[in-house]
Design an enzyme around this catalytic site. Structure first.
Site, PDB file in Angstrom:
ATOM      1  N   GLU A   8      51.808  19.079   1.653  1.00  0.00           N
ATOM      2  CA  GLU A   8      53.150  19.655   1.673  1.00  0.00           C
ATOM      3  C   GLU A   8      53.482  19.955   3.125  1.00  0.00           C
ATOM      4  O   GLU A   8      52.795  20.746   3.774  1.00  0.00           O
ATOM      5  CB  GLU A   8      53.209  20.947   0.857  1.00  0.00           C
ATOM      6  CG  GLU A   8      53.398  20.731  -0.614  1.00  0.00           C
ATOM      7  CD  GLU A   8      53.578  22.048  -1.362  1.00  0.00           C
ATOM      8  OE1 GLU A   8      53.917  23.064  -0.728  1.00  0.00           O
ATOM      9  OE2 GLU A   8      53.354  22.053  -2.576  1.00  0.00           O
ATOM     10  N   ASP A  11      60.096  32.516   1.840  1.00  0.00           N
ATOM     11  CA  ASP A  11      58.817  32.581   2.539  1.00  0.00           C
ATOM     12  C   ASP A  11      58.530  33.974   3.089  1.00  0.00           C
ATOM     13  O   ASP A  11      59.432  34.681   3.534  1.00  0.00           O
ATOM     14  CB  ASP A  11      58.796  31.568   3.691  1.00  0.00           C
ATOM     15  CG  ASP A  11      58.840  30.140   3.180  1.00  0.00           C
ATOM     16  OD1 ASP A  11      58.038  29.834   2.284  1.00  0.00           O
ATOM     17  OD2 ASP A  11      59.681  29.354   3.645  1.00  0.00           O
ATOM     18  N   TYR A  20      55.600  22.648  -9.815  1.00  0.00           N
ATOM     19  CA  TYR A  20      54.952  23.642  -8.950  1.00  0.00           C
ATOM     20  C   TYR A  20      55.172  25.005  -9.601  1.00  0.00           C
ATOM     21  O   TYR A  20      56.290  25.508  -9.635  1.00  0.00           O
ATOM     22  CB  TYR A  20      55.589  23.584  -7.563  1.00  0.00           C
ATOM     23  CG  TYR A  20      54.949  24.432  -6.481  1.00  0.00           C
ATOM     24  CD1 TYR A  20      54.588  25.755  -6.689  1.00  0.00           C
ATOM     25  CD2 TYR A  20      54.730  23.904  -5.211  1.00  0.00           C
ATOM     26  CE1 TYR A  20      54.024  26.521  -5.696  1.00  0.00           C
ATOM     27  CE2 TYR A  20      54.170  24.662  -4.194  1.00  0.00           C
ATOM     28  CZ  TYR A  20      53.824  25.962  -4.446  1.00  0.00           C
ATOM     29  OH  TYR A  20      53.269  26.733  -3.448  1.00  0.00           O
TER      30      TYR A  20
END
Length: 263
Positions: free
Chosen positions: A49, A60, A175
């Site tokens: 990734e 994030d 995911y």
């Protein structure tokens, strides 16, 4: 069939779980980042990734935010990220690369231009965290038409009513985000993750890979034991942020990969 599809078929045939590593393109600079990425397959990484640096990475945590800032300050751009992928491809034509980031840089480039350039650079899939399924016409469907997997995130708050919408145009793998919150925020627990993975797998034939909160070989192994594989990002990125030599970081990556592969 993309490189992602081929890799998961190969792993399934061998009865192996996947280890996925996230790194920020251009952190702390282009050359060091390229050296790290080139070393990942030999360290046991099945899927790379590649983070696309962005000024406002809302999903994030501090570790990956700082990595993005370092990369941007070192002159990293979308084009240089694609250049890095193309350079990697000169020596490795089989390891899948998923470009992970936010829609703004892609939108600014133009979707059609971006998809053609990404495909030419050897990108196999996209994770674009700020485009929900309701916006599939924007990028997801054009990406799949261009031969790129579009990988969607499912989370602990993705209930049974929402799940079919999340899965409807997803390809490559799903995911599963093991925790609520930002990257690097808490530890993933296999006991919590297992039932959620089973719930998702009941609704799709795609592999389910689990990320967020995995920092050690032990947790990599534990999560891989209840899913189709594990993703580690912040723990690897943190080592780059500490200025550790690339070889030392790759040793750490190998320990994580060995954990996932030992199941």
């Amino acid at each position: 069939m993309t490189r992602i599809d081929a890799k998961f078929a190969e792993l399934a045939a061998a009865g192996k779980k996947a280890f996925v590593a996230y790194v920020m393109a251009g952190d702390p600079d282009y050359d060091t980042s390229l050296e790290l990425v080139k070393g990942l397959p030999a360290a046991g990484v099945d899927v790379i990734e590649l983070g696309l640096p962005f000024t406002d990475p809302m999903a994030d945590g501090p570790t990956i935010q700082l990595a993005g800032q370092r990369a941007l300050e070192a002159g990293m751009t979308l084009q240089r990220t694609l250049d890095l992928a193309a350079e990697f491809r000169k020596g490795d034509d089989t390891t899948p690369i998923v470009l992970m980031g936010y829609y703004n840089p892609i939108y600014n480039r133009g979707v059609d231009t971006f998809l053609a350039d990404a495909k030419a650079a050897g990108i196999d899939g996209l994770i674009v965290v700020d485009l929900p399924p309701e916006e599939d016409e924007e990028l997801c469907i054009p990406a799949q038409a261009a031969g790129l997997n579009f990988i969607r995130l499912a989370t602990p708050t993705t209930d049974d009513k929402r799940l079919p919408k999340v899965l409807q145009n997803t390809s490559g793998f799903v995911y599963y985000v093991s925790i609520t919150g930002i990257t690097g925020a808490a530890a993933a627990e296999a006991g919590d993750v297992g039932p959620e993975v089973a719930r998702i797998k009941a609704a799709t034939d795609l592999p389910v890979i689990v990320g967020f909160g995995i920092r050690t070989p032990e947790s990599s192994r534990a999560i891989a034991s209840v899913a189709d594989g594990a993703v580690v990002g912040s723990a690897i990125v943190a080592q780059m942020g500490e200025g550790k030599p690339v070889g030392e970081v790759l040793d750490f990556v190998k320990s994580l990969a060995d954990g996932a592969h030992s199941v």
